[in-house]
Scaffold this motif. Structure first.
Motif, PDB file in Angstrom:
ATOM      1  N   PHE A 203       0.850  -1.193   0.000  1.00 28.89           N
ATOM      2  CA  PHE A 203       0.000   0.000   0.000  1.00 28.89           C
ATOM      3  C   PHE A 203       0.883   1.240   0.000  1.00 28.89           C
ATOM      4  O   PHE A 203       1.891   1.300   0.716  1.00 28.89           O
ATOM      5  CB  PHE A 203      -0.916   0.031   1.228  1.00 28.89           C
ATOM      6  N   ASP A 204       0.479   2.226  -0.786  1.00 33.50           N
ATOM      7  CA  ASP A 204       1.182   3.504  -0.863  1.00 33.50           C
ATOM      8  C   ASP A 204       0.205   4.603  -0.496  1.00 33.50           C
ATOM      9  O   ASP A 204      -0.761   4.863  -1.226  1.00 33.50           O
ATOM     10  CB  ASP A 204       1.745   3.731  -2.269  1.00 33.50           C
ATOM     11  N   TYR A 225      -7.010 -11.171   4.506  1.00 32.87           N
ATOM     12  CA  TYR A 225      -5.929 -10.512   5.228  1.00 32.87           C
ATOM     13  C   TYR A 225      -6.353  -9.058   5.455  1.00 32.87           C
ATOM     14  O   TYR A 225      -6.823  -8.392   4.522  1.00 32.87           O
ATOM     15  CB  TYR A 225      -4.618 -10.557   4.431  1.00 32.87           C
ATOM     16  N   TYR A 226      -6.174  -8.603   6.696  1.00 28.39           N
ATOM     17  CA  TYR A 226      -6.556  -7.239   7.050  1.00 28.39           C
ATOM     18  C   TYR A 226      -5.343  -6.462   7.539  1.00 28.39           C
ATOM     19  O   TYR A 226      -4.524  -6.987   8.300  1.00 28.39           O
ATOM     20  CB  TYR A 226      -7.623  -7.231   8.148  1.00 28.39           C
ATOM     21  N   ILE A 227      -5.254  -5.230   7.111  1.00 28.08           N
ATOM     22  CA  ILE A 227      -4.258  -4.298   7.624  1.00 28.08           C
ATOM     23  C   ILE A 227      -5.008  -3.121   8.235  1.00 28.08           C
ATOM     24  O   ILE A 227      -5.734  -2.405   7.539  1.00 28.08           O
ATOM     25  CB  ILE A 227      -3.311  -3.795   6.523  1.00 28.08           C
ATOM     26  N   PHE A 228      -4.872  -2.971   9.556  1.00 29.88           N
ATOM     27  CA  PHE A 228      -5.425  -1.804  10.248  1.00 29.88           C
ATOM     28  C   PHE A 228      -4.297  -0.776  10.324  1.00 29.88           C
ATOM     29  O   PHE A 228      -3.226  -1.058  10.874  1.00 29.88           O
ATOM     30  CB  PHE A 228      -5.857  -2.167  11.662  1.00 29.88           C
ATOM     31  N   SER A 244      -7.624  -7.986   1.693  1.00 26.00           N
ATOM     32  CA  SER A 244      -7.303  -8.691   0.456  1.00 26.00           C
ATOM     33  C   SER A 244      -7.384 -10.190   0.710  1.00 26.00           C
ATOM     34  O   SER A 244      -7.162 -10.656   1.833  1.00 26.00           O
ATOM     35  CB  SER A 244      -5.901  -8.320  -0.029  1.00 26.00           C
ATOM     36  N   ARG A 245      -7.654 -10.944  -0.339  1.00 22.38           N
ATOM     37  CA  ARG A 245      -7.614 -12.402  -0.242  1.00 22.38           C
ATOM     38  C   ARG A 245      -6.185 -12.926  -0.367  1.00 22.38           C
ATOM     39  O   ARG A 245      -5.924 -14.088  -0.087  1.00 22.38           O
ATOM     40  CB  ARG A 245      -8.478 -13.029  -1.348  1.00 22.38           C
ATOM     41  N   GLY A 249      -1.703  -8.580  -1.705  1.00 17.58           N
ATOM     42  CA  GLY A 249      -2.660  -7.694  -2.361  1.00 17.58           C
ATOM     43  C   GLY A 249      -3.122  -8.197  -3.714  1.00 17.58           C
ATOM     44  O   GLY A 249      -2.827  -9.331  -4.106  1.00 17.58           O
ATOM     45  N   PRO A 250      -3.858  -7.353  -4.438  1.00 13.15           N
ATOM     46  CA  PRO A 250      -4.152  -5.944  -4.121  1.00 13.15           C
ATOM     47  C   PRO A 250      -5.155  -5.800  -2.974  1.00 13.15           C
ATOM     48  O   PRO A 250      -6.010  -6.664  -2.779  1.00 13.15           O
ATOM     49  CB  PRO A 250      -4.732  -5.401  -5.419  1.00 13.15           C
ATOM     50  N   TYR A 251      -5.035  -4.698  -2.250  1.00 18.00           N
ATOM     51  CA  TYR A 251      -5.880  -4.429  -1.083  1.00 18.00           C
ATOM     52  C   TYR A 251      -6.926  -3.365  -1.390  1.00 18.00           C
ATOM     53  O   TYR A 251      -6.620  -2.330  -1.986  1.00 18.00           O
ATOM     54  CB  TYR A 251      -5.020  -3.956   0.099  1.00 18.00           C
TER      55      TYR A 251
END
Length: 550
Positions: A203-204, A225-228, A244-245, A249-251
């Protein structure tokens, strides 16, 4: 000052004081009616992360240059927290952190419970990503392992996947690496002790919408998959969640909590945890300037495999922080608990609320079985300008918006210029101290603005006492006398100093001072004893340090 000589007569009173100190007299989040109020910790536990182990929750937080570091807090209900340990007694490289290194050291740790062990990863922006482990979080932790060396890597979090692979997500500090607002994932070995792949950007935040994305926490749920990760800046940002699965990614991204119409600015970095009854909760911080980054607890629910944090009154999928709320359902009710604040110095163990501004040297001070702590006068460097570089400051966090801190001490000065006192420390600081000057002790207030910029103190003399008043070398124990130094903090972090010669009548002195945060930390309050001289040093015996809501 010899409390032990009065032990029998004072035993009942001492027991009462010790018992009362188990619960804060300045801030309690548990309202006693099944609800709680935020902040659940009105103290500077920056960049908190939390994990569950059975019915227990453990939290850690950034400690930067303060030692001991990596505080370990325990709770059974996410509202009532006790400070139970520090995972990092000495910061490495030791020689580097033997000096006050403001804003450096431990940044944004992650705590996880995996296969019966607790793991903490953190980023040191100057040295790399570290790991320590423990089977008992309240016991001894392993020595730090450098998982990946390098500059600028911060905010790491591990994830153990179902296929046995181990991943690590982290961000970058622009001040060291020249890049920021990007999140990368790499692979770790099975033991989690070494990075074994190149980082892959997932992620950017330099997308015109999510600047200053940082503090990522990596999770997996229902095949996603989770990014907090917070974005938008500490004081003004929001909680972003990516999913994302595929781990790389992609997220997709979604804002799941923002300030909205509340007074909780920039609800920032934190961690998700589930209770044993299946409820989801989010622990995070709010930047309150001089008070530091205080801890909030918000409910979290899942809608269409997206988390919604806080109260979503308009049902748009983005919540707002709550002020009061029903306590988490953990199957039973637990007693009120708070981190320690006051200290009677009656044991050989220093209270867990205390930290130094650098790795501790034995000669900074000694606990005793005699009812006091002895702080030896630390020698100031020949280049001394102000207290910014002084390592032997014994400090603790502000515990609430309003409080009063009082210290009872006896000062044994051996040379002119030695001083001891109570201090409020940050980028700006002020203290009330007693300094030996020939045949007098001078009560004085010092104020320093922008201490990091090497600005000198402005000192005002307020009163004087004859040398016979405070203990001098050779004076018999039964002639010891004491001075009481106090600072009262009111809303807006306005500090007013006072002193007393009998502990009953206090005289307000000096100028009001507005506390200011330090480098990535809130203002702190505590004690010091210093000397401008070499050779034989004096000391201050501190009988007690008490926090009240007066």
């Amino acid at each position: 000052m010899r409390k032990k000589t009065l032990f029998i007569a004072g035993m009942m009173a001492c027991c009462f004081v010790a018992s009362a100190q188990e619960i804060s007299r300045t801030w309690v989040a548990d309202k006693g009616d099944g609800t709680y109020q935020n902040p659940v910790l009105y103290a500077d536990y920056s960049d908190p992360d939390v994990c569950a182990a059975g019915d227990d929750f453990y939290m850690t937080a950034s400690s930067f240059n303060c030692i001991p570091g990596l505080p370990i807090l325990h709770s059974n209900d996410l509202v009532n927290w006790s400070l139970v340990n520090y995972a990092l007694p000495v910061q490495e490289p030791q020689e580097f952190f033997d000096k006050a290194q403001h804003g450096k050291g431990v940044w944004a740790p992650a705590i996880r419970f995996h296969n019966g062990e607790f793991y903490i990863y953190w980023g040191d922006p100057d040295y790399g990503i570290y790991l320590i482990k423990a089977k008992d979080p309240e016991g001894e932790w392993t020595k730090p392992v450098l998982v990946k060396a390098g500059k600028g890597m911060i905010d790491p979090t591990p994830l153990w996947d179902e296929d046995g692979k181990v991943y690590l997500i982290h961000a970058y500090a622009g001040s060291r690496s020249g890049v920021n607002s990007i999140l990368v994932i790499c692979e770790l070995n099975a033991e989690g002790t070494e990075v074994i792949s190149d980082p892959v950007m997932v992620f950017d935040g330099n997308d015109g919408k999510n600047h200053t994305v940082e503090g990522p926490k990596l999770y997996k749920r229902n095949g996603y998959y989770y990014i907090f990760a917070p974005a938008g800046g500490v004081a003004t940002g929001w909680q972003l969640v990516l999913r994302s699965r595929n781990i790389y990614g992609p997220y997709e991204s979604k804002i799941v909590m923002a300030q909205g119409k509340t007074t909780v600015n920039g609800p920032h970095q934190g961690g998700w945890v589930d209770t044993n009854t299946g409820e989801s909760w989010f622990v995070h911080f709010q930047d309150q300037g001089a008070y530091g980054r205080v801890i909030h607890l918000n409910p979290m629910k899942w809608i269409n495999d997206w988390p919604v944090i806080g109260a979503d009154k308009d049902m748009d999928g983005c919540g707002e922080p709550v002020t009061t709320y029903k306590k988490p359902n953990v199957g039973r009710t637990y007693p009120v608990a708070t981190p320690p604040e006051s200290d009677e110095f009656n044991t050989r163990h220093l209270g867990l609320q205390w930290q130094w501004h650098a790795n501790k040297k034995d000669t900074y001070g000694f606990t005793t079985d005699l009812g006091y702590i002895r702080l030896y006068a630390g020698s100031l460097s020949k280049e001394f300008v102000n207290f910014w570089e002084v390592p032997n400051l014994l400090m603790q966090k502000f515990p609430a918006e309003e409080f009063t801190a009082t210290a009872k001490l006896t000062f044994t000065a051996k040379q002119d210029g030695e001083q001891a006192g109570i201090i409020v420390m940050g980028w700006d600081y002020s203290y009330l101290s007693v300094r030996k000057a020939s045949d007098k002790f001078i009560l004085q207030q010092a104020v320093c603005k922008d201490a990091e910029q090497q600005n000198p103190e402005q000192v005002k003399e307020l009163a004087s006492f004859p040398v016979e008043y405070l203990k001098m070398p050779g004076v018999a124990d039964n002639e010891w006398k004491t001075v009481y130094l106090r600072v009262k903090v009111t809303k807006g972090a306005v500090c007013t100093f006072a002193y007393s010669l009998n502990g009953k009548k206090y005289t307000t002195v000096g100028d009001a001072f507005t506390a200011r945060q330090g480098k990535w930390i809130g203002a702190k309050v505590g004690l010091f004893c210093v000397t401008p001289n070499d050779g034989n040093r004096g000391w201050a015996d501190v009988d007690w340090f008490r926090m009240t809501n007066e």
